[in-house]
Design an enzyme around this catalytic site. Structure first.
Site, PDB file in Angstrom:
ATOM      1  N   CYS A 179       0.853  -1.183   0.000  1.00  0.00           N
ATOM      2  CA  CYS A 179       0.000   0.000   0.000  1.00  0.00           C
ATOM      3  C   CYS A 179       0.891   1.235   0.000  1.00  0.00           C
ATOM      4  O   CYS A 179       2.098   1.132   0.203  1.00  0.00           O
ATOM      5  CB  CYS A 179      -0.912   0.011   1.216  1.00  0.00           C
ATOM      6  SG  CYS A 179      -2.314   1.148   1.018  1.00  0.00           S
ATOM      7  N   CYS A 225      -0.254   4.233   1.714  1.00  0.00           N
ATOM      8  CA  CYS A 225      -0.723   5.235   2.685  1.00  0.00           C
ATOM      9  C   CYS A 225       0.289   5.537   3.799  1.00  0.00           C
ATOM     10  O   CYS A 225       0.322   6.644   4.314  1.00  0.00           O
ATOM     11  CB  CYS A 225      -2.065   4.835   3.271  1.00  0.00           C
ATOM     12  SG  CYS A 225      -2.034   3.349   4.281  1.00  0.00           S
ATOM     13  N   CYS A 276      -4.067   6.023   0.008  1.00  0.00           N
ATOM     14  CA  CYS A 276      -3.524   4.730  -0.394  1.00  0.00           C
ATOM     15  C   CYS A 276      -3.063   4.700  -1.851  1.00  0.00           C
ATOM     16  O   CYS A 276      -2.741   3.643  -2.386  1.00  0.00           O
ATOM     17  CB  CYS A 276      -4.558   3.631  -0.143  1.00  0.00           C
ATOM     18  SG  CYS A 276      -5.050   3.525   1.590  1.00  0.00           S
ATOM     19  N   LYS A 311     -12.556  -4.902   1.920  1.00  0.00           N
ATOM     20  CA  LYS A 311     -12.025  -4.072   2.989  1.00  0.00           C
ATOM     21  C   LYS A 311     -12.940  -2.867   3.170  1.00  0.00           C
ATOM     22  O   LYS A 311     -13.121  -2.068   2.243  1.00  0.00           O
ATOM     23  CB  LYS A 311     -10.603  -3.623   2.630  1.00  0.00           C
ATOM     24  CG  LYS A 311     -10.017  -2.629   3.629  1.00  0.00           C
ATOM     25  CD  LYS A 311      -8.545  -2.386   3.374  1.00  0.00           C
ATOM     26  CE  LYS A 311      -8.005  -1.310   4.292  1.00  0.00           C
ATOM     27  NZ  LYS A 311      -6.578  -1.085   4.135  1.00  0.00           N
ATOM     28  N   ARG A 366     -11.223   7.702   3.315  1.00  0.00           N
ATOM     29  CA  ARG A 366     -10.951   6.635   2.350  1.00  0.00           C
ATOM     30  C   ARG A 366     -12.235   6.064   1.719  1.00  0.00           C
ATOM     31  O   ARG A 366     -12.205   4.993   1.132  1.00  0.00           O
ATOM     32  CB  ARG A 366     -10.199   5.496   3.047  1.00  0.00           C
ATOM     33  CG  ARG A 366      -8.882   5.901   3.694  1.00  0.00           C
ATOM     34  CD  ARG A 366      -7.923   4.734   3.701  1.00  0.00           C
ATOM     35  NE  ARG A 366      -6.884   4.821   4.705  1.00  0.00           N
ATOM     36  CZ  ARG A 366      -5.890   5.687   4.703  1.00  0.00           C
ATOM     37  NH1 ARG A 366      -5.822   6.604   3.753  1.00  0.00           N
ATOM     38  NH2 ARG A 366      -4.982   5.653   5.659  1.00  0.00           N
ATOM     39  N   GLU A 373     -16.526  -7.853  -4.938  1.00  0.00           N
ATOM     40  CA  GLU A 373     -15.107  -7.474  -4.791  1.00  0.00           C
ATOM     41  C   GLU A 373     -14.231  -8.728  -4.706  1.00  0.00           C
ATOM     42  O   GLU A 373     -13.164  -8.801  -5.311  1.00  0.00           O
ATOM     43  CB  GLU A 373     -14.901  -6.636  -3.520  1.00  0.00           C
ATOM     44  CG  GLU A 373     -15.267  -5.168  -3.661  1.00  0.00           C
ATOM     45  CD  GLU A 373     -14.200  -4.358  -4.394  1.00  0.00           C
ATOM     46  OE1 GLU A 373     -13.254  -4.953  -4.927  1.00  0.00           O
ATOM     47  OE2 GLU A 373     -14.328  -3.121  -4.443  1.00  0.00           O
ATOM     48  N   LYS A 425     -12.078  -7.718   5.962  1.00  0.00           N
ATOM     49  CA  LYS A 425     -11.518  -6.840   6.974  1.00  0.00           C
ATOM     50  C   LYS A 425     -12.439  -5.652   7.197  1.00  0.00           C
ATOM     51  O   LYS A 425     -12.899  -5.083   6.221  1.00  0.00           O
ATOM     52  CB  LYS A 425     -10.151  -6.369   6.465  1.00  0.00           C
ATOM     53  CG  LYS A 425      -9.453  -5.355   7.320  1.00  0.00           C
ATOM     54  CD  LYS A 425      -8.200  -4.907   6.625  1.00  0.00           C
ATOM     55  CE  LYS A 425      -7.631  -3.758   7.447  1.00  0.00           C
ATOM     56  NZ  LYS A 425      -6.642  -3.018   6.758  1.00  0.00           N
ATOM     57  N   SER A 463      -6.662  -3.275  14.275  1.00  0.00           N
ATOM     58  CA  SER A 463      -6.145  -2.562  15.451  1.00  0.00           C
ATOM     59  C   SER A 463      -7.244  -2.139  16.428  1.00  0.00           C
ATOM     60  O   SER A 463      -7.094  -2.307  17.641  1.00  0.00           O
ATOM     61  CB  SER A 463      -5.360  -1.332  14.982  1.00  0.00           C
ATOM     62  OG  SER A 463      -6.161  -0.489  14.180  1.00  0.00           O
ATOM     63  N   TYR A 496      -3.120  -9.003  16.212  1.00  0.00           N
ATOM     64  CA  TYR A 496      -2.047  -8.546  17.108  1.00  0.00           C
ATOM     65  C   TYR A 496      -1.921  -9.468  18.322  1.00  0.00           C
ATOM     66  O   TYR A 496      -0.953  -9.372  19.061  1.00  0.00           O
ATOM     67  CB  TYR A 496      -2.304  -7.084  17.520  1.00  0.00           C
ATOM     68  CG  TYR A 496      -2.391  -6.180  16.315  1.00  0.00           C
ATOM     69  CD1 TYR A 496      -1.233  -5.679  15.721  1.00  0.00           C
ATOM     70  CD2 TYR A 496      -3.618  -5.884  15.708  1.00  0.00           C
ATOM     71  CE1 TYR A 496      -1.301  -4.890  14.582  1.00  0.00           C
ATOM     72  CE2 TYR A 496      -3.697  -5.090  14.567  1.00  0.00           C
ATOM     73  CZ  TYR A 496      -2.534  -4.602  14.012  1.00  0.00           C
ATOM     74  OH  TYR A 496      -2.590  -3.838  12.870  1.00  0.00           O
TER      75      TYR A 496
HETATM   76  C1  PBG Z   1      -3.106   0.166   4.748  1.00  0.00           C
HETATM   77  C2  PBG Z   1      -3.661  -0.665   5.819  1.00  0.00           C
HETATM   78  C3  PBG Z   1      -4.484  -0.288   6.887  1.00  0.00           C
HETATM   79  C4  PBG Z   1      -4.648  -1.412   7.680  1.00  0.00           C
HETATM   80  C5  PBG Z   1      -3.975  -2.448   7.049  1.00  0.00           C
HETATM   81  N1  PBG Z   1      -3.386  -1.978   5.888  1.00  0.00           N
HETATM   82  C6  PBG Z   1      -5.011   1.031   7.262  1.00  0.00           C
HETATM   83  C7  PBG Z   1      -6.067   1.688   6.495  1.00  0.00           C
HETATM   84  O1  PBG Z   1      -6.539   1.211   5.475  1.00  0.00           O
HETATM   85  O2  PBG Z   1      -6.413   2.797   6.915  1.00  0.00           O
HETATM   86  C8  PBG Z   1      -5.406  -1.476   8.963  1.00  0.00           C
HETATM   87  C9  PBG Z   1      -4.920  -2.499   9.934  1.00  0.00           C
HETATM   88  C10 PBG Z   1      -5.397  -2.302  11.325  1.00  0.00           C
HETATM   89  O3  PBG Z   1      -6.206  -1.420  11.637  1.00  0.00           O
HETATM   90  O4  PBG Z   1      -4.932  -3.064  12.175  1.00  0.00           O
HETATM   91  N2  PBG Z   1      -3.995   0.587   3.764  1.00  0.00           N
END
Ligand code: PBG
Length: 325
Positions: free
Chosen positions: A123, A125, A133, A198, A220, A236, A251, A277, A316
């Site tokens: 990516c 970003c 991104c 996603k 985004r 998708e 995700k 996260s 994590y």
């Molecule tokens: C990059 C990316 C992101 C995450 C994984 N790859 C952030 C986003 O899209 O803003 C998020 C992972 C997480 O929140 O643990 N594009």
């Protein structure tokens, strides 16, 4: 058809002891199904905790190698690398630099632990000064120009020894673009795990703190999906598979359990789910305030993701769970 009712059928009989419960447990977790996200930064001896993510660190390559060795000892399915560049610019140059931070980390990890699976998040970003991104033209993220750069990211990662590339940008056609770029560079053997469905999710908040990747204008939503749309998520995923994705991902995980189930049933290909996260932070924060039992919440959410149909979980909690398994 008759089914025996109470008192013949007593569901509690098989719940009475731990041994009985273990015997009839339907869903299982193994370290090999878990992927641990790691954040690589420049410097030496750096191990800096992310404030919203207790137990998650930004690490310099020397420290990251120690985590990789731990991942291998624990038998984890792999690690996925994110990078914190020395400098950000409009095109995210360090993402596709042969000596970028992820490329450096990958080389060091493959040298230290050759048989640990290393996945590269593909990516821009974390590397762009605007935090989007892809590349921005006239205030919008330019799809095709971004796909071209993502192909370069994937190739430099493959050259650095990355085993699997994982595009997380949500540009259209990026799986096909990356496949073509990899094949042309002699990496036909490198699989693509695409972040296929996603969602534009609030639960990425703490990651953006860790990666310093908050968009500097807008959000985004013009490329990540609306969480309201299940049929679109299946479309998708189908597109990514048609373009050559080897593994597809849904995700975030807990808000999308229905999509994980549908994807597993409709496509049957290896399916990953990312416990992101915010999902991790939520459990950590509530536990720190004595509001819930951290270990039980961790097990419950990961089993739920597996039960929904995920073969692979990015989390994590990966090393913590593996230590307990
Ligand atoms: C990059 C990316 C992101 C995450 C994984 N790859 C952030 C986003 O899209 O803003 C998020 C992972 C997480 O929140 O643990 N594009």
């Amino acid at each position: 058809m008759s089914s025996a009712q109470f008192p013949i059928r007593r569901m509690r009989r098989l719940r009475r002891t731990p041994a009985l419960r273990r015997l009839v447990q339907e869903t299982h977790l193994a370290p090999s199904q878990l992927v641990w996200p790691l954040f690589a930064c420049h410097g030496e001896g750096v191990r800096q905790e992310v404030s919203a993510l207790p137990g998650v660190y930004r690490t310099s390559v020397d420290e990251l190698v120690k985590d990789a060795e731990r991942a291998r000892r624990l038998g984890l399915g792999g690690i996925i690398l994110f990078g914190l560049p020395a400098a950000k610019d409009a095109t995210g140059s360090e993402a596709h630099d042969e000596h970028g931070i992820v490329q450096q980390a990958a080389r060091a990890v493959k040298r230290a632990t050759p048989d640990l699976l290393v996945i590269g998040d593909v990516c821009l970003c974390e590397y762009t000064d605007h935090g989007h991104c892809g590349v921005v033209q006239d205030g919008d993220v330019d799809n095709d120009a971004s796909v071209y750069l993502l192909g370069k990211v994937a190739v430099t990662q493959a050259r650095a020894g990355i085993d699997v590339v994982a595009p997380s940008d949500m540009m259209d056609g990026r799986v096909a673009g990356i496949r073509k770029a990899l094949d042309a560079a002699g990496f036909a053997r490198v699989p693509i795990m695409s972040y296929a469905a996603k969602m534009a999710s609030a639960f990425y908040g703490p990651f953006r703190e860790a990666a310093g990747s908050d968009p500097q204008f807008g959000d985004r939503q013009s490329y990540q999906m609306q969480g309201t749309n299940g049929d679109e998520a299946m479309k998708e995923i189908r597109l990514d598979l048609d373009e050559g994705a080897d593994i597809v991902m849904v995700k975030p995980a807990l808000p999308c359990l229905d999509l994980i189930r549908r994807a597993k049933q409709e496509f049957g290909s290896p399916l990953a789910a990312y416990q992101v996260s915010g999902e991790y932070a939520m459990i950590k924060a509530a536990a720190a305030r004595g509001m819930l039992d951290e270990a039980r919440a961790m097990w419950e959410t990961l089993y739920a993701i597996r039960r929904a149909g995920a073969d692979i979980i990015l989390t994590y909690f990966a090393p913590t769970i593996a230590e307990l398994l």
